[in-house]
Design an enzyme around this catalytic site. Sequence first.
Site, PDB file in Angstrom:
ATOM      1  N   GLU A  19       0.903  -1.154   0.000  1.00  0.00           N
ATOM      2  CA  GLU A  19       0.000   0.000   0.000  1.00  0.00           C
ATOM      3  C   GLU A  19       0.938   1.199   0.000  1.00  0.00           C
ATOM      4  OE1 GLU A  19      -1.095   3.008   1.332  1.00  0.00           O
ATOM      5  OE2 GLU A  19      -2.162   2.248   3.103  1.00  0.00           O
ATOM      6  N   CYS A  50      -2.573   7.986   4.610  1.00  0.00           N
ATOM      7  CA  CYS A  50      -2.584   7.524   3.219  1.00  0.00           C
ATOM      8  C   CYS A  50      -3.797   8.073   2.480  1.00  0.00           C
ATOM      9  CB  CYS A  50      -2.659   5.999   3.172  1.00  0.00           C
ATOM     10  SG  CYS A  50      -1.464   5.209   4.223  1.00  0.00           S
TER      11      CYS A  50
END
Lengths: 526, 526
Positions: free
Chosen positions: B265, B302
């Site tokens: 990720e 994120c």
Amino acid sequence: MTTITGDMLIGRTTVRGSTATLRAIQAATGEEIDPPFGGGGETEVQQACDLAAQAFDTYRETTPEARAAFLEAIATEIEAIGDTLIERAALESGLPTARLQGERGRTTGQLRLFAKLVRDGRWVNATLDTALPDRAPPRPDMRMRKIAVGPVAVFGASNFPLAFSVAGGDTASALAAGCPVVAKAHPGHLGTSELVGRAIQKAAIACDMPEGVFSLVVGAGIEIGQALVNHPAIKAVGFTGSRAGGLALCRTAAARPEPIPVYAEMSSINPMFLMPAALTARGGDIARGFIDSLTMGVGQFCTNPGLVIAVDSPALAQFKTAVTEAVTAKAAGTMLTPGIHQAYRHGVNELAAASGVSQIGMGVAANGPHDAQAAVFETTAATFLKSPQLQEEVFGPASLLVVCADDAEMRAVAEHVSGQLTATLQIDPADYAAAGALLRVLERKAGRVLVNGFPTGVEVSYAMVHGGPFPATSDSRTTSVGASAIERYLRPVCYQNLPQELLDASLKDGNPLGLWRLVDGELGRA
Amino acid sequence: MTTITGDMLIGRTTVRGSTATLRAIQAATGEEIDPPFGGGGETEVQQACDLAAQAFDTYRETTPEARAAFLEAIATEIEAIGDTLIERAALESGLPTARLQGERGRTTGQLRLFAKLVRDGRWVNATLDTALPDRAPPRPDMRMRKIAVGPVAVFGASNFPLAFSVAGGDTASALAAGCPVVAKAHPGHLGTSELVGRAIQKAAIACDMPEGVFSLVVGAGIEIGQALVNHPAIKAVGFTGSRAGGLALCRTAAARPEPIPVYAEMSSINPMFLMPAALTARGGDIARGFIDSLTMGVGQFCTNPGLVIAVDSPALAQFKTAVTEAVTAKAAGTMLTPGIHQAYRHGVNELAAASGVSQIGMGVAANGPHDAQAAVFETTAATFLKSPQLQEEVFGPASLLVVCADDAEMRAVAEHVSGQLTATLQIDPADYAAAGALLRVLERKAGRVLVNGFPTGVEVSYAMVHGGPFPATSDSRTTSVGASAIERYLRPVCYQNLPQELLDASLKDGNPLGLWRLVDGELGRA
């Protein structure tokens, strides 16, 4: 009657490739078949992929019923080609008519299974988490479904000109998932590819699918395939073939600005473990079954039993005698292409020349120029464990018996083999304890573990796994045969606080499609 | 009280690394914290991975109840560390105590959710096809389940020292799936990593798990991580961090003799689309919500909203005024590490200097040496569409407003953005038609699509997708948060004609575990 023209099928049109001329070849004789095929290049790949990209949003949001009807229409159109298809496939592949008729049934059955799946809708994986507005912090309303990944490139296999090719499992599962498909015709069955491609094209037009839902490109060399995998519109690749070919596509896909998954089903030698009680009780039957499985379809199956492992014993000596007897009686058969035949001869010669390897049986000598003679070799576990090249697949009716000194050496061989599509155990109840320990190893090595059968024969059903750890495939988390194959071409998307007006029917309140859904962790379809 | 020693945790033992000395750093001041950590190398990686490989067959076949109890014991042991954990994490990360307390709750909640999942057993995906002995050819009995892929390497994130680190989502989902874990301590929170690692070690011992089910290695530079991903026992990688770091691991994993999946990720700028009716009706509220989301946790999420897209209008001018007002009032905050702070300053300077980009608001100036000042920039769609560098993530509280001339340009921007973790739509009912068209594009671009919210805040639940197309992640078919994260560490195996004695309980006749199973295509748990 459908006529073969040697053109490419780009969307709803036919396009004559002008980059190269390709010739279809008769497997049995090596003679060329008319008409010649026009090979395309980057221009046609670009055209096909652009159309696929344009079709994607429309196609993936067609109703399940519309998509299912399209898959069924493809099956019907394939059947409508009639004997022309079987005759052409037989000419190009050298496979017997009966086998190809069976394979056609498998292909249309596969398309209809995916139609059923699309209607059933479990693949949507509809998942709802109810909002908790009074929690601190409040939990939003969240709903997840799986959607198609995007246009898919399909590379068919030489050994299944119907079931693993233009309208094979990769195409059927990608179309079912909602992905447009750009297929590359296999040079080993160009005419068969065109016939099947035309059936898909007709079905797409009849079902009013968006142009670009399917295209078929033809090309010489590896350039057209590389161009296809490199096109930014392509979001996944399905491939069945050699390890070298699969790995080349994996490298291309990984080097793209946006890497994409490649589902390559590559090579497997399908070890079979003969346990002592079974070997003693029915070694002769196992030997005959093994040789039948080995030589079926001239050994040209991904699941061909290329490795047999047993502990030395008098029963094993009897098994070997029976193997020699059985293989000696087996006729040679025409291989799919001259290239495959050449590779087989090379592989058999390498085995014959390998240090510590001896021959224990050969089939009837070859007759035609591209016929393969069956061959069974023997070595010791000690030799096998130190010779990585003995694990390389020899595509065709060749197998290697590995003789172990004891159980521990058999387990060492099991640990030593690389990833496989299948692993087989021949066992009787007295073998269960030892087999249980071996099973723990084999689960790590193979996609399918069989007991008291032979690995050839791959059922198209819900529980099938035609996959397995590298190098059997490039992605052990998936299968290329059976209902789960659809999962390769899907990805999850979560929708947070979407108004009902914008939600897909699969996720709307009241479950209008009557799907199985997971609501707050509970499965149901109320 | 748990004492930090600076040792590695290999299986049940502590091992002092002698390859390098690493120092934990106070985020706010850059000062070193005692004790020093001994960095390990290939030897310790080898030890940890060998133990993991030895543990694998035992661990993956522990009962669901035993594995669930282990996950719950880890949660309890983490809670038992008490304030020591929060204080150390605050010192190392600069994150506020309240946030870290919340993150601890998320971490333990996540472990308990996976315990529930393991007991529930849907992840087994038990699928049975009944034998059809009278069919021609006969259909064998086939049963499929999912099993663990093998030992997993976990690389934690700097920005979630608890929830995405040593006992975070990757570890919890891998352990739940039946995979031993070898975690690498993040250099940004070495002490926190050791404390949490010791909690897992204690839980593993108390629950009598096989040695090697968990290890924690520490090392300087990238060598130890590369050694870990290169070890043949490791079968998958979980990673949260920078794009450069993630891609380096992907390359290493792909170049192995046996390539393995990497779930990285990596980066996302989380576009937010402001639609006209919503902008007119509540532009000021959206502006304030946006700036709150942007600056929360010093922008170190994120899912931070780094890109805002709107069509030019008087309402947009008012929105911009409100943004300037809101951001001007935002205090600077300490970033996680001096390196992250330096990268943020570099990114902001690049944006400020970019041709066609202007600043529309800055937060309060930085105070501490590693404080980040919030910054909002503006550009036109025309500039954005021709400037790929404007899509690069600036990790921290910086965002870019892209002003479009019309709807078509807004759709062009949506098509132009690369893969994202999230995409947000601010809409009122009058926007639904336009939003519907945009939604088709955003589904292709993001793992999660939100309406009328802000992307920060990632729920750990069943429907969550914290994933998305490349470069947001390396594998868009998965999520790193939520129940489905377990699927990353599983692969299917089919068992053909196995006797009941050798079948796993999940697949035995009579469904002794009471699982949901698919039998001949029908879901049920009779």
